[in-house]
Scaffold this motif. Structure first.
Motif, PDB file in Angstrom:
ATOM      1  N   LEU A  71       4.864  36.764   8.956  1.00 40.59           N
ATOM      2  CA  LEU A  71       6.129  36.466   8.272  1.00 40.59           C
ATOM      3  C   LEU A  71       7.082  35.702   9.183  1.00 40.59           C
ATOM      4  N   ARG A  72       7.098  36.059  10.442  1.00 39.83           N
ATOM      5  CA  ARG A  72       7.976  35.359  11.400  1.00 39.83           C
ATOM      6  C   ARG A  72       7.645  33.867  11.444  1.00 39.83           C
ATOM      7  N   GLN A  73       6.367  33.542  11.402  1.00 41.51           N
ATOM      8  CA  GLN A  73       5.954  32.143  11.452  1.00 41.51           C
ATOM      9  C   GLN A  73       6.345  31.383  10.184  1.00 41.51           C
ATOM     10  N   LYS A  74       6.553  32.110   9.085  1.00 41.00           N
ATOM     11  CA  LYS A  74       6.918  31.481   7.815  1.00 41.00           C
ATOM     12  C   LYS A  74       8.425  31.490   7.572  1.00 41.00           C
ATOM     13  N   GLN A  75       9.158  32.126   8.424  1.00 43.18           N
ATOM     14  CA  GLN A  75      10.593  32.286   8.230  1.00 43.18           C
ATOM     15  C   GLN A  75      11.313  30.943   8.155  1.00 43.18           C
ATOM     16  N   GLY A  76      12.187  30.812   7.171  1.00 49.05           N
ATOM     17  CA  GLY A  76      13.007  29.613   7.045  1.00 49.05           C
ATOM     18  C   GLY A  76      12.306  28.412   6.435  1.00 49.05           C
ATOM     19  N   GLN A  77      11.079  28.581   5.933  1.00 50.64           N
ATOM     20  CA  GLN A  77      10.328  27.440   5.409  1.00 50.64           C
ATOM     21  C   GLN A  77      10.548  27.201   3.916  1.00 50.64           C
ATOM     22  N   PHE A  78      11.244  28.127   3.241  1.00 52.76           N
ATOM     23  CA  PHE A  78      11.278  28.059   1.781  1.00 52.76           C
ATOM     24  C   PHE A  78      12.678  27.814   1.240  1.00 52.76           C
ATOM     25  N   ASP A  79      12.716  26.985   0.190  1.00 49.51           N
ATOM     26  CA  ASP A  79      13.990  26.723  -0.484  1.00 49.51           C
ATOM     27  C   ASP A  79      14.383  27.894  -1.373  1.00 49.51           C
ATOM     28  N   ILE A  80      13.395  28.487  -2.014  1.00 41.41           N
ATOM     29  CA  ILE A  80      13.631  29.594  -2.932  1.00 41.41           C
ATOM     30  C   ILE A  80      12.535  30.637  -2.749  1.00 41.41           C
ATOM     31  N   ILE A  81      12.938  31.905  -2.748  1.00 41.70           N
ATOM     32  CA  ILE A  81      12.007  33.026  -2.644  1.00 41.70           C
ATOM     33  C   ILE A  81      12.181  33.882  -3.896  1.00 41.70           C
ATOM     34  N   ILE A  82      11.096  34.168  -4.597  1.00 39.39           N
ATOM     35  CA  ILE A  82      11.153  34.939  -5.836  1.00 39.39           C
ATOM     36  C   ILE A  82      10.312  36.194  -5.664  1.00 39.39           C
ATOM     37  N   ASP A  83      10.962  37.353  -5.727  1.00 42.99           N
ATOM     38  CA  ASP A  83      10.253  38.627  -5.609  1.00 42.99           C
ATOM     39  C   ASP A  83       9.941  39.149  -6.999  1.00 42.99           C
ATOM     40  N   LEU A  84       8.695  39.000  -7.415  1.00 48.94           N
ATOM     41  CA  LEU A  84       8.269  39.477  -8.727  1.00 48.94           C
ATOM     42  C   LEU A  84       7.822  40.942  -8.700  1.00 48.94           C
TER      43      LEU A  84
END
Length: 325
Positions: A71-84
């Motif tokens: 998760l740390r490596q993916k941090q800050g890469q997304f414009d929008i995060i959707i928790d379904l």
């Protein structure tokens, strides 16, 4: 636009959320979609049509440091995060990726406390159909609307990428695949032997089973006149479904997977709401038993085995109708 979809588990839940991908693609032309799941469900996630990246987290194996590093490596890469998912666990995963998080509000999420981690919160009755809930949250996050008729016209949600080297793969008669198992005993119908005996008058019946315990139970059930399939992975199950006229089963991942692929289904419900947990169509039928108490989606009465009150003759009649259609 880089979009992270959080749906960690389980098989049926991932299948229920799968249809959202094609709606996102329809409305967001430049979408790059990453799907975050638990590592135990990586195989089904990698079969999702339209997903650019699958990120598998070994959370159920309690490998928290490894999950944190991923998760740390993916941090800050997304414009929008959707928790379904709507769980504390999925909310924490979402928050570790960034701050622009969309999720259900505290009255709408499975675990209300999850909502404190969301930037944007969507209100939706928890008893509402799960397919609609997932699509509505995605629409809220990405500013699109949809009509239920679009669900009826959906494309298959999963890729088929393997072939079954089986002499049974093509047989010139009606074929019914029966999925007699589920994650909980109160979801399992006890009278499939009678269904098989009645259905074999107009179709060949096949049984799918996963674990060794399921296979032992299925071997006894096969004596009613069905063929127990060799162990298959999910991709192979998809391929076998493609040769069938109908899939009958409990409220389980296999039956929902068949719905997602646009195959004819009959899904049996007892202590859970079929109206909430499946999306009925002319070829996707729901048979709902009468529960002992009013169904509360937040608090399932797992001691209620009312699913066994369903008359096998009702299932057989509906199966013949779908096979003859």
């Amino acid at each position: 636009m880089k979009i992270a979809i959080i749906k960690l588990s389980a098989l049926g839940d991932i299948v229920h959320a799968s249809v959202a991908i094609q709606f996102i693609r329809k409305h967001i032309a430049n979408a790059h979609i990453s799907w975050f799941c638990d590592a135990r469900f990586e195989q089904i996630a990698r079969l999702l049509a339209g997903v650019d990246e699958v990120v598998a987290l070994p959370l159920k194996d309690k490998k928290f440091l490894k999950s944190f590093e991923i998760l740390r490596q993916k941090q800050g890469q997304f414009d929008i995060i959707i928790d379904l998912q709507g769980l504390l666990k999925s909310a924490l995963v979402s928050r570790s990726l960034g701050k622009n998080i969309f999720g259900f509000d505290r009255f709408s999420a499975k675990e209300g406390l999850a909502s404190i981690f969301y930037t944007h919160k969507y209100s939706c009755n928890y008893d509402k159909n799960i397919i609609l809930r997932n699509l509505e949250l995605c629409g809220y996050a990405l500013n699109f609307s949809f009509d239920e008729k679009e669900i009826l016209a959906k494309e298959p949600c999963f890729l088929k990428n393997s072939r079954i080297p089986s002499e049974n793969s093509r047989i010139p008669s009606k074929k019914i695949l029966i999925a007699p198992f589920a994650s909980e005993s109160s979801k399992c119908y006890a009278h499939f032997a009678s269904v098989i005996k009645g259905a074999k008058e107009f179709a060949q019946c096949f049984l799918v089973a996963g674990s060794e315990l399921e296979r032992k139970k299925a071997a006894k059930l096969a004596s009613s006149g069905a063929t127990l399939l060799a162990p298959l992975d999910l991709a192979q199950i998809l391929e076998f479904m493609d040769t069938c006229d109908l899939i009958i089963g409990n409220d389980s991942g296999i039956t929902h997977l068949a719905w997602a692929q646009n195959y004819a289904t009959i899904t049996l419900f007892g202590n859970r709401s079929g109206a909430r947990n499946a999306f009925a169509t002319p070829k996707n039928l729901i048979i709902q038993a009468t529960p002992k108490h009013e169904i509360d989606a937040f608090h399932i009465d797992k001691s209620d085995f009312c699913i066994n009150d369903i008359d096998p003759a009702q299932i057989i009649a509906k199966a013949k109708g779908l096979c003859d259609a």
